[in-house]
Structures are given as C-alpha cells and as structure tokens.
Design an enzyme around this catalytic site. Structure first.
Site, PDB file in Angstrom:
ATOM      1  N   LYS A  48      -0.004  -0.447  -7.582  1.00  0.00           N
ATOM      2  CA  LYS A  48       0.503  -1.671  -6.952  1.00  0.00           C
ATOM      3  C   LYS A  48      -0.080  -1.831  -5.545  1.00  0.00           C
ATOM      4  O   LYS A  48      -0.553  -2.908  -5.172  1.00  0.00           O
ATOM      5  CB  LYS A  48       2.025  -1.671  -6.875  1.00  0.00           C
ATOM      6  CG  LYS A  48       2.582  -2.907  -6.154  1.00  0.00           C
ATOM      7  CD  LYS A  48       4.049  -2.725  -5.833  1.00  0.00           C
ATOM      8  CE  LYS A  48       4.635  -3.933  -5.151  1.00  0.00           C
ATOM      9  NZ  LYS A  48       4.254  -4.071  -3.747  1.00  0.00           N
ATOM     10  N   LYS A 117       2.227  -3.918   4.619  1.00  0.00           N
ATOM     11  CA  LYS A 117       2.794  -2.621   4.237  1.00  0.00           C
ATOM     12  C   LYS A 117       2.026  -2.032   3.064  1.00  0.00           C
ATOM     13  O   LYS A 117       1.615  -0.863   3.091  1.00  0.00           O
ATOM     14  CB  LYS A 117       4.269  -2.760   3.863  1.00  0.00           C
ATOM     15  CG  LYS A 117       4.876  -1.472   3.281  1.00  0.00           C
ATOM     16  CD  LYS A 117       6.164  -1.717   2.509  1.00  0.00           C
ATOM     17  CE  LYS A 117       6.035  -2.603   1.321  1.00  0.00           C
ATOM     18  NZ  LYS A 117       5.714  -1.958   0.039  1.00  0.00           N
TER      19      LYS A 117
END
Length: 166
Positions: A48, A117
């Site tokens: 991811k 992030k």
C-alpha cells in the site's frame, strides 16, 4: 480510495499467514473486487505504501506536464485524451486529472497528509532495502513542501492547484 470502498471495487492487499488470509477473504471481498495475499505479516501495508508513493509521483509529474502544456497553449482535456492513449498514461491522467482537477472538485477523498505519511513509509522501505531512491526522495520533498503550505486535510489532488500557483 473512498469511492472504491463505497462501490466495493477496491483492491485489497493483505499480509499475514495464508490461513488467516483465507479466513478473512470472504469478509474483505464485500468491499473489494480484488483481494490479494501480498505475503507475510506487513506485506499488505508495504505494498500500500509503495503503491501510494508511485501514485503520488505520477500525480505530481502529470500535474507539472499538464500545467506546462496549458501554459504552452494546449488544452489539458485534449492533452489527456492523447496521453491516455499513449505511454504517459497513469491513474492520475485517467482518473484524478479528469475527475478532480479539471473539474476543480479536488475531492478524491484522500488527504495530502496521509499521502505524505505513506510516501515516508515507502521511502523507509526503499532505504531499508538499499534501493536507490533519488526520484522518490525528490517527489517526497515536493509533496512535503505542498503540505507545508496546504492544510493537512486538503485533498491530495490539491497538489495540482498548488503547483499551478507556484
């Protein structure tokens, strides 16, 4: 993203023991049309983050090119039509630009803070594995600059508007 979750069309990447994956798969299939076992524990998270690093890099370079084309006198919609039938196409040119940037909606449903992030996590994977990361580091630096000027909850597609103001 959010629209994929609502439509049940997400690609879900899972890490962990195969037995746990087999147990969870039917439940995950309710929200995703592709449920894939990525490997051991942490593999789904790693894929991811690395995917989002690639997506962020695609979006920022696509935005730079499309803004340059517009400033050169080209119609971005025509450029997208050409690019999407050519080697430069990506999820950014096929989805994000036509649906969120050209429409000026900037509401794809994923914040710039979360994108940064994930990019930092992916860069950590690159560094930990000794992978060259010059382009990844440059992309992250640009996204961090945008995050410094935009609200953290701004949609990640706002990167195009931020670039256009620069």
């Amino acid at each position: 993203g959010v629209s994929g979750a609502r439509a049940g069309t997400l690609t879900i990447m899972v890490g962990g023991p195969p037995e746990a994956f087999d147990l969870a798969r039917p439940m995950l299939a309710a929200i995703g049309k592709r449920v894939l076992h990525a490997g051991d524990t942490g593999a789904g998270h790693a894929v991811k983050a690395l995917n989002n690093l690639m997506s962020a890099a695609h979006l920022i370079v696509s935005s730079e090119a499309l803004i340059a084309g517009r400033r050169f006198g080209l119609d971005p919609a025509v450029m997208l039509d050409i690019i999407n039938g050519s080697s430069g196409r990506s999820g950014s040119t096929e989805n994000k630009w036509p649906n969120y940037v050209l429409t000026e909606k900037f509401d794809a449903g994923f914040s710039i803070r979360l994108m940064v992030k994930d990019m930092r996590l992916a860069l950590g994977i690159e560094h930990a594995t000794g992978t060259p990361s010059l382009v990844s580091e440059a992309a992250l630096a640009a996204w961090e600059a945008a995050l410094g000027e935009l609200p953290g909850d701004a949609d990640h597609t706002e990167i195009a508007r931020w670039l256009d103001r620069s």
